[in-house]
Write a protein that holds these residues in place. Structure first.
Motif, mmCIF file in Angstrom:
data_model
loop_
_atom_site.group_PDB
_atom_site.id
_atom_site.type_symbol
_atom_site.label_atom_id
_atom_site.label_comp_id
_atom_site.label_asym_id
_atom_site.label_seq_id
_atom_site.Cartn_x
_atom_site.Cartn_y
_atom_site.Cartn_z
ATOM 1 N N UNK A 12 0.505 -1.271 0.293
ATOM 2 C CA UNK A 12 -0.023 0.240 0.424
ATOM 3 C C UNK A 12 1.273 0.655 -0.153
ATOM 4 N N UNK A 13 2.059 1.249 0.119
ATOM 5 C CA UNK A 13 3.170 2.411 0.497
ATOM 6 C C UNK A 13 3.167 2.266 -0.130
ATOM 7 N N UNK A 14 3.833 1.499 -0.961
ATOM 8 C CA UNK A 14 4.832 1.725 -2.390
ATOM 9 C C UNK A 14 4.161 1.949 -3.977
ATOM 10 N N UNK A 15 2.769 1.067 -3.777
ATOM 11 C CA UNK A 15 2.096 1.300 -4.830
ATOM 12 C C UNK A 15 2.408 2.108 -5.661
ATOM 13 N N UNK A 16 2.129 3.569 -5.524
ATOM 14 C CA UNK A 16 1.898 4.086 -6.964
ATOM 15 C C UNK A 16 3.274 4.370 -6.920
ATOM 16 N N UNK A 17 4.396 4.876 -6.176
ATOM 17 C CA UNK A 17 5.940 4.348 -6.244
ATOM 18 C C UNK A 17 6.320 3.681 -7.783
ATOM 19 N N UNK A 18 5.664 2.655 -7.426
ATOM 20 C CA UNK A 18 6.100 1.700 -8.111
ATOM 21 C C UNK A 18 5.148 1.844 -9.482
ATOM 22 N N UNK A 19 4.510 2.316 -10.030
ATOM 23 C CA UNK A 19 3.979 2.682 -10.843
ATOM 24 C C UNK A 19 4.490 3.453 -11.314
ATOM 25 N N UNK A 20 5.413 4.415 -10.862
ATOM 26 C CA UNK A 20 5.789 5.450 -10.752
ATOM 27 C C UNK A 20 7.135 5.306 -11.491
ATOM 28 N N UNK A 21 7.741 3.856 -11.032
ATOM 29 C CA UNK A 21 9.185 3.743 -11.233
ATOM 30 C C UNK A 21 9.331 3.169 -12.116
ATOM 31 N N UNK A 22 7.910 3.193 -13.263
ATOM 32 C CA UNK A 22 8.259 2.460 -14.516
ATOM 33 C C UNK A 22 7.738 3.259 -16.441
ATOM 34 N N UNK A 23 6.797 4.048 -15.396
ATOM 35 C CA UNK A 23 6.148 5.789 -15.970
ATOM 36 C C UNK A 23 7.106 6.723 -15.929
ATOM 37 N N UNK A 24 7.636 6.714 -14.748
ATOM 38 C CA UNK A 24 8.094 8.263 -14.487
ATOM 39 C C UNK A 24 6.971 9.636 -14.108
ATOM 40 N N UNK A 25 7.498 10.275 -14.118
ATOM 41 C CA UNK A 25 6.771 11.657 -13.844
ATOM 42 C C UNK A 25 7.416 12.219 -14.189
ATOM 43 N N UNK A 26 6.940 13.124 -15.008
ATOM 44 C CA UNK A 26 6.870 15.066 -15.412
ATOM 45 C C UNK A 26 7.307 15.965 -14.627
ATOM 46 N N UNK A 27 8.253 16.517 -14.247
ATOM 47 C CA UNK A 27 9.074 17.391 -13.066
ATOM 48 C C UNK A 27 9.409 18.758 -14.226
ATOM 49 N N UNK A 28 9.054 19.954 -14.072
ATOM 50 C CA UNK A 28 9.732 21.128 -13.936
ATOM 51 C C UNK A 28 10.667 22.089 -13.244
ATOM 52 N N UNK A 29 11.542 21.403 -12.955
ATOM 53 C CA UNK A 29 12.423 21.086 -12.174
ATOM 54 C C UNK A 29 12.777 23.132 -12.483
ATOM 55 N N UNK A 30 13.815 23.386 -10.689
ATOM 56 C CA UNK A 30 14.066 24.270 -10.861
ATOM 57 C C UNK A 30 14.971 24.964 -11.608
ATOM 58 N N UNK A 31 15.610 24.090 -12.200
ATOM 59 C CA UNK A 31 16.212 24.916 -13.460
ATOM 60 C C UNK A 31 15.982 25.357 -14.282
#
Length: 859
Positions: free
Chosen positions: A276-295
């Protein structure tokens, strides 16, 4: 007896590197970066947008926030809170607005502040026990929601590091690689290489998971199982700060504790909870998550469990191995149970694919699958970390100095054996050893003990300090080697010396390849000393001492070099920062009513985190204002862009404190001269020193400067020395005392000084002072007792790599400029009169300095 590695294959250098090279991962599309020493690690970041002018929101005022912060830190009760608010209302300080009137107002403010953070949720977990479904409640934050909190924090955003790096320093001949932060290790580089090829700007989002049960109640009947999450994309000083990423409580059943069935149930509950704790992380570890960083670069973040930090018991839970009594008790390799002490041998590594195949076979044919699982020492349970890509649990499990060394190899094994040996030597020896321990020089940051044989506590930091002191204490009694007990002591001390060498090497914040080679060589030395010790016990038929050293933690440091190469320095995965968080958790329990305490604890902890978030915003605002006010000053003085370390050193290598009244040379002679030979000829020596040294400082003396009897000086009894660490080139500070009555006892510290252009020396501070000399200005000097390097031919010193110095007579005292002090030092009495051992395990900096100085013979 110990023998040194042949050939001298490894050498430590403490010289400043000429320059640094940073090689970025190819997927970052960033060219190699070459930097001078002064540029490396210096951030030129300045905020692009001013921070929030009211960072204490949603509290109505800064005063409300500061009161809430105090209330949380003090764990005040409802009655205490109401009483304090009533007092503040009556006093009416008027320094800030305070709108809170009662406890209800504070709770409402807390609730509003807590909305700034990801909430905890209650999740039911079902597992089978005795053929029945057992349901437990699991409380957790969403890891990814917590990660988004970090990513959106403007104070943290500039500090995130995304791309793997290989760092090199130039030693004058060639570039040599070194390891520090997690992103400098091989595992980050390999993971970034394996991320999906079609995804642009794919980078790891590294997680550390820490787990360790703790007793919440005084009697120990109520236990908690906090799970703490940290982000390793942040520098270690931020990552290992007091912020908590997430927590959960797993139940303990005292009636069933220790039974195999219940042990398996706990494993199932643990891993089912973590699903339950890692379920969402497990999915994103395969698909990635788009994020605009500080730079302003949009990256695809792939969460990975880079580090698992826990004691051996919890690491068994994480890896699902059968534990210390299983056939294969190592977390990393398949070493047999009866070969754990053979550090020189290597065994096949654990492979996740083998575990998956054995579990698949178990689901088809229970008997065959169980036999295969036994061969690799695993339990028949699916590992939760398999759902997270690039998160091999055996690669993530990490060496922890606190539990593997200080609380295990030293405390439970070596210290207990040493106590037995000293007991055999008799009470007189025990009493002498206890006296020596109580007289060990006090040092800032080093725990002091009045005794150690009968002391009882569980603080790993104190045991760490004790190991450094006990070694030098026991050395004094090596002269009694004619008795069997004395020879056993010699054997044990050889092991202890090797242990201290390894502990100091492993504890460095920066590791070069030569340092890693030294660890590997010293592991072989320890293995040899252990074998000789066990062989001796077998020859004499010893029964009261430990003869079976086949326990997992004596083997696990075999893998520490691989850990450092893979994940950086050992402090990256230390349990120490997380152990500190048990205290607030226990305080929260004691301030609950004992019923439904889990929700109460989480609420209190959530309030604490919300306060810390707002405090960080407030600090950021104040820093921004200070920078804005100091901009013009920086331009005038030319200090803009200097790092904190360089700025601190520029502002003063030495800082005096605890001033006394101004007195004359004549007064000093009258006060000290009659009872201390070091002050004999004080005026004459000082006159010669001034006339010889001032020209070397660039001051032109047109005639001999004669110091009159009424020449005024001001004594100081405290000295802070700021200096550059030889380990990571950051700022370190030593606090030195030169006080005839420091808390009722004389305290005169020693120091390492730059005696000549190419020679260093140890001295003991006797008298520190400032004085005005003619028109040249104010100078800072000290009267010191010098030490010379003692005879190098002693077998004891060679065998244990000791630095022995000899105190010159007190009448040989001399003056030095305080600026010549490099750092502080601790000298302990040796087995010969007026001779002392230099405590080289005092800290990492002194450890490296002594290694290099003895090699280069600069003493």
């Amino acid at each position: 007896m110990r023998s040194l590695p042949a050939g001298g294959t490894s050498r430590i250098s403490i010289d400043r590197p000429k320059e640094f090279k940073t090689e970025f991962h190819p997927r970052s599309c960033r060219p190699d970066l070459l930097q001078r020493f002064e540029e490396f690690g210096v951030s030129n970041h300045t905020p692009e947008v001013p921070p929030d002018e009211e960072p204490w929101c949603p509290f109505q005022s800064r005063g409300d926030f500061e009161f809430a912060e105090i209330a949380v830190d003090a764990s005040l009760s409802k009655t205490q809170i109401n009483a304090l608010l009533d007092l503040i209302s009556r006093v009416k300080m008027g320094k800030t607005d305070l709108t809170l009137k009662n406890e209800h107002d504070l709770r409402r403010a807390y609730d509003n502040a807590a909305k700034e953070l990801t909430p905890f949720t209650e999740i039911p977990v079902t597992a089978k026990y005795k053929n029945e479904d057992c349901t437990y409640n699991f409380y957790a934050q969403s890891i990814w929601e917590w990660a988004l909190d970090l990513l959106q924090n403007p104070q943290l955003a500039p500090h995130f590091v995304w791309d793997a790096q290989h760092l090199y320093k130039h030693d004058g001949e060639k570039y040599k690689r070194f390891f520090g932060e997690p992103w400098t290790g091989n595992r980050w580089w390999d993971i970034q290489s394996e991320l999906p090829a079609g995804v642009e700007n794919a980078v790891p989002f590294g997680l550390i998971l820490y787990a360790d049960k703790t007793r919440l109640s005084t009697q120990g009947s109520v236990k908690g199982y906090p799970v703490i999450v940290r982000c390793v994309n942040l520098p270690v000083e931020i990552c290992n700060s007091n912020g908590v990423g997430g927590g959960c409580v797993v139940p303990e059943d005292a009636d069933e504790e220790g039974k195999t069935g219940f042990t398996n149930l706990k494993r199932v509950v643990w891993h089912e909870s973590f699903v339950k704790f890692l379920e969402e992380v497990g999915v994103l570890s395969k698909t990635g998550y788009a994020h605009t960083c500080y730079d302003k670069v949009c990256r695809s973040l792939f969460p990975v469990v880079l580090i698992l930090s826990a004691d051996y018991e919890e690491q068994c839970m994480m890896s699902l191995i059968q534990g210390a009594k299983g056939k294969r008790p190592c977390l990393v390799c398949l070493v047999p149970l009866d070969r754990l002490h053979e550090i020189s041998r290597s065994f096949p590594a654990r492979i996740v694919a083998d575990a998956v195949e054995a579990l698949r076979l178990y689901s088809i044919d229970c008997a065959k699958g169980e036999e295969q699982l036994k061969q690799i020492g695993l339990c028949p349970i699916s590992n939760v970390f398999w759902i997270v890509a690039f998160s091999d649990p055996h690669a993530a499990l990490s060496f922890d100095r606190l539990h593997f060394l200080h609380l295990s190899i030293w405390r439970k094994h070596m210290l207990e054996e040493l106590k037995k040996i000293l007991k055999d030597l008799g009470r007189n020896y025990e009493a002498s050893v206890e006296k020596y321990v109580s007289e060990f020089p006090q040092w800032c940051g080093l725990s002091h003990f009045n005794n150690f044989i009968h002391i009882v506590f569980s603080d790993g930091n104190k045991f760490h300090d004790m190991s450094k002191q006990v070694f030098y204490v026991a050395l004094i009694y090596l002269m009694h080697t004619t008795s069997p007990e004395g020879y056993r002591l010699v054997c044990m001390l050889c092991m202890l010396h090797s242990y201290l060498q390894l502990d100091s090497l492993i504890g460095l914040n920066i590791h070069t390849e030569s340092m890693l080679t030294m660890i590997e060589e010293e592991l072989l030395v320890f293995n040899k000393e252990l074998k000789e010790y066990l062989d001796y016990l077998e020859r004499i038929g010893q029964t009261d001492l430990k003869t079976n050293w086949d326990f997992p933690k004596i083997h696990l440091w075999k893998h520490v070099v691989h850990d450092i190469r893979a994940k950086g320095a050992a402090h990256n995965y230390s349990m120490r920062p997380n152990e500190k968080l048990h205290g607030p958790l226990k305080d929260a329990y004691h301030n609950s009513n004992g019923r439904d305490f889990t929700q109460q604890i989480l609420q209190i902890d959530h309030n604490r985190l919300a306060i810390k978030l707002l405090r960080s915003r407030l600090n950021s605002l104040e820093e921004y204002k200070q920078q804005a006010e100091g901009t013009e000053d920086n331009k005038e003085t030319g200090t803009a862009g200097i790092s904190d370390t360089q700025s601190s050193i520029a502002n003063g290598h030495i800082q005096l404190g605890s001033p006394c009244t101004v007195e004359s040379i004549q007064d000093v002679k009258a006060t000290h001269g009659l009872k201390d030979g070091a002050f004999e000829g004080f005026r004459r020596k000082f006159t010669e020193f001034v006339n010889q040294s001032l020209p070397s400082y660039g001051y032109a003396l047109t005639q001999w400067f004669n110091v009159p009897l009424q020449f005024e000086i001001r004594e100081y009894r405290y000295l802070r020395v700021n200096y550059e660490s030889t380990v990571d080139w950051g700022l370190m500070s030593d606090h030195l005392r030169c006080n005839p009555s420091f808390f009722g006892s004389p305290h005169f510290d020693a120091a390492l000084i730059q005696h000549t252009a190419d020679k260093m020396a140890f001295v003991r501070l006797l008298f520190m002072f400032t004085c005005q000399i003619s028109t040249f200005g104010t100078f800072k000097f000290a009267l010191v007792q010098p030490y010379t390097l003692a005879c190098l031919g002693r077998r004891l010193d060679r065998d244990f790599q000791l630095t022995r110095v000899k105190a010159l007579p007190s009448t040989s005292s001399m003056f030095i400029p305080l600026e010549s002090i490099i750092c502080g030092a601790v000298l302990v009495p040796s087995d010969s009169a007026n001779e002392y051992f230099v405590v080289d395990h005092l800290d990492s900096d002194m450890f490296l300095r002594m290694k290099a100085l003895l090699t280069d013979q600069k003493l």
